[in-house]
Write an enzyme that holds these catalytic residues in place. Sequence first.
Site, PDB file in Angstrom:
ATOM      1  N   ASP A   1     -12.925  -0.909 -11.057  1.00  0.00           N
ATOM      2  CA  ASP A   1     -12.664  -0.331 -10.047  1.00  0.00           C
ATOM      3  C   ASP A   1     -11.935   1.021 -10.152  1.00  0.00           C
ATOM      4  O   ASP A   1     -12.049   1.692  -9.118  1.00  0.00           O
ATOM      5  CB  ASP A   1     -11.943  -1.222  -9.138  1.00  0.00           C
ATOM      6  CG  ASP A   1     -11.992  -1.056  -7.488  1.00  0.00           C
ATOM      7  OD1 ASP A   1     -13.246  -0.491  -7.151  1.00  0.00           O
ATOM      8  OD2 ASP A   1     -11.049  -0.987  -6.919  1.00  0.00           O
ATOM      9  N   ASN A   2     -11.517   1.171 -11.549  1.00  0.00           N
ATOM     10  CA  ASN A   2     -10.858   2.556 -11.538  1.00  0.00           C
ATOM     11  C   ASN A   2     -11.478   3.435 -12.467  1.00  0.00           C
ATOM     12  O   ASN A   2     -11.097   4.358 -13.065  1.00  0.00           O
ATOM     13  CB  ASN A   2      -9.650   2.123 -12.205  1.00  0.00           C
ATOM     14  CG  ASN A   2      -8.408   1.815 -11.220  1.00  0.00           C
ATOM     15  OD1 ASN A   2      -8.814   2.063 -10.166  1.00  0.00           O
ATOM     16  ND2 ASN A   2      -7.467   0.855 -11.832  1.00  0.00           N
TER      17      ASN A   2
ATOM     18  N   GLY B   1       0.633  -1.161  -0.040  1.00  0.00           N
ATOM     19  CA  GLY B   1       0.088   0.054  -0.142  1.00  0.00           C
ATOM     20  C   GLY B   1       0.628   1.381   0.000  1.00  0.00           C
ATOM     21  O   GLY B   1       0.296   2.413   0.367  1.00  0.00           O
TER      22      GLY B   1
END
Length: 252
Positions: free
Chosen positions: A139-140, A5
């Site tokens: 998701d984008n 992340g």
Amino acid sequence: RNGDGRAVLRSSVREFLCSEAMHYLGIPTGRAASLVVSDDDVWRDQFYNGNIKKERGAIVLRLAKSWFRIGSLEILAHSGELDLQRRLLDFIIQEHFPSIAMNDSNRYLEFFSTVVSETANLIALWMSVGFAHGVCNTDNFSLLSITIDYGPFGFMDSYDPNFVPNTSDDERRYKIGNQANVGLFNLSKLLQALKPLLDPRQRQLASQILEGYGERYYIRFTELFKTKLGLLGENEDDHYLIAFLLKVSLLC
């Protein structure tokens, strides 16, 4: 990356600069409010060639009217959480689609029609400046049709429909010349997620709306490139000229 992340400084600077550039180019986008350098070290294989190096970490604060994406509805439909999906969709419409009346029984159909049209417009705008998103999954893709998730993006230095900014995209799924097709694929996934909330007549109309995506994209693409070329009025040969010049650019 082992899902850590983290982001490194070099990619964060690119993200900051690109989102601001896109904004001032008139392309709908989330924006960067700040960039903070971290004291944490991040290990990255920049060119995916096994040469892992320690880099400086950073955090970009990104702003957008909404972060809801096609995937936000898709995941609820997939898990059968239709009541929650309906509540979320009503919230999105009420907050971000003021032209759609909440008491309209066709509000989900109107919502879908708007997203189809605006997605076609967004990808045509990307193409007009040679912008390749890099990871065009559901998701984008924003439900507000703004550019989000500046990951492995890139701008073409010269015209090449096979240009891929993502070094991990071995299959070239998200090459710049395929962005319009991927947009259609993602919108078909949105329709699939909405179908449980639509009656049979609305489903049929929604399918017809989706079939019009290609024409909408083509019209907007042509408008943008005619503006670039300074072409005035309407001429049936305009699209042939645009295609010819793109082909010449490729050969050069």
